[in-house]
Design an enzyme around this catalytic site. Structure first.
Site, PDB file in Angstrom:
ATOM      1  N   LYS A   1       0.876  -1.173   0.000  1.00 54.81           N
ATOM      2  CA  LYS A   1       0.000   0.000   0.000  1.00 54.81           C
ATOM      3  C   LYS A   1       0.912   1.221   0.000  1.00 54.81           C
ATOM      4  O   LYS A   1       1.623   1.483   0.965  1.00 54.81           O
ATOM      5  CB  LYS A   1      -0.905   0.002   1.226  1.00 54.81           C
ATOM      6  CG  LYS A   1      -1.814   1.220   1.302  1.00 54.81           C
ATOM      7  CD  LYS A   1      -2.780   1.090   2.474  1.00 54.81           C
ATOM      8  CE  LYS A   1      -3.681   2.314   2.547  1.00 54.81           C
ATOM      9  NZ  LYS A   1      -3.054   3.422   3.283  1.00 54.81           N
TER      10      LYS A   1
ATOM     11  N   ALA B   1      -9.462   5.828   3.714  1.00 58.74           N
ATOM     12  CA  ALA B   1      -9.331   7.008   4.594  1.00 58.74           C
ATOM     13  C   ALA B   1     -10.603   7.834   4.660  1.00 58.74           C
ATOM     14  O   ALA B   1     -11.317   8.003   3.678  1.00 58.74           O
ATOM     15  CB  ALA B   1      -8.158   7.891   4.178  1.00 58.74           C
TER      16      ALA B   1
END
Length: 277
Positions: free
Chosen positions: A114, A202
């Site tokens: 990631k 997020a």
């Protein structure tokens, strides 16, 4: 075929449709869970199990800085029995992110990463220039890159051109819990990349936010703080797991279109019932 057999076939078919494929790997859960900030290792383990997540993210730099990257932390992660997605959280340059990815590949034995390259300490907004540069180099070096980016369509296009099969736009700034701050842009992104794997990353703060993302047609949701900082992380993890399943089923079933005007659900003329002979 009996009723129970018919139901089993239908359930198996639905399960197959719900599988998520990332870089050729099929996973049953569309929830990716972060491992930072939990009250205790035991709660982390219980929350991960309650979430039914098939993938967990681990920050190599953050855990190393906290002195937790030793055998105990690794044992906790390994005992979860899920796939590890190392991330480059805390990196400020493409060079740092690439070096961190190389270390993570050696430590965790995976070419998945990631990718985070942070530009601003207040918003934790990604440095999209460094992100694209790092993605291009990592893809060339055999990594399977999961880039954390904004909802900017042009950046997503450049990441795809750099070799990324997965794009991870934010819903809102990291840890803000604001949910989908720019729904119109996220819809445009989904429409523009119908075949790409898009994962919201997020800004998710509530199960309803995750369900909304799935209803828009996003392939998965990655979250951490919303579970780790909940009053009861284990129950919250379960709530998110159920919300993501509900949102995906809703999307697959076909949501009714929103309207500006009311439409009566009951006929205003004639009989409201079907003719039954």
């Amino acid at each position: 075929m009996s009723t129970s057999q018919s139901m089993n076939v239908r359930d198996q078919s639905l399960h197959k449709e719900q599988l998520l494929s990332l870089y050729g790997v099929s996973v049953p859960s569309r929830l990716l869970l972060g491992t930072a900030g939990y009250p205790s290792p035991a709660i982390l383990a219980d929350a991960a199990k309650a979430s039914r997540a098939s993938i967990v993210t681990v920050s190599l730099r953050r855990e190393a800085a906290g002195g937790k990257i030793g055998e105990r932390f690794l044992d906790i992660i390994k005992n979860l029995g899920v796939r590890v997605l190392p991330n480059t959280a805390g990196c400020r340059t493409a060079r740092d992110a690439i070096a961190t990815a190389e270390m993570a590949r050696e430590l965790f034995g995976t070419d998945w990463v990631k990718l985070e390259v942070i530009a601003n300490d207040d918003t934790l907004q990604p440095d999209v220039f460094g992100l694209v540069e790092a993605a291009r180099i990592l893809n060339a070096n055999g990594f399977k890159v999961f880039p954390y980016t904004t909802e900017d369509l042009s950046v997503a296009e450049r990441l795809q051109q750099a070799g990324c099969e997965v794009i991870m736009p934010w819903a809102a700034p990291i840890g803000s819990g604001r949910g989908l701050a720019n729904v119109a842009a996220l819809k445009s992104l989904r429409a523009y990349f119908p075949d790409a794997k898009l994962i919201i990353d997020a800004g998710i703060g509530a199960p309803s936010h995750a369900a909304h993302a799935m209803e828009l047609g996003y392939d998965a949701v990655l979250l951490n703080t919303a579970v780790a900082k909940a009053a009861d992380p284990v129950r919250m993890a379960e709530a998110f797991a159920n919300a993501i399943v509900a949102g995906r089923i809703g999307y697959d079933a076909g949501l009714m279109p929103a309207r500006d005007m009311a439409v009566p659900s009951t006929p205003v003329a004639g009989t409201p019932f079907f003719d039954i002979e």
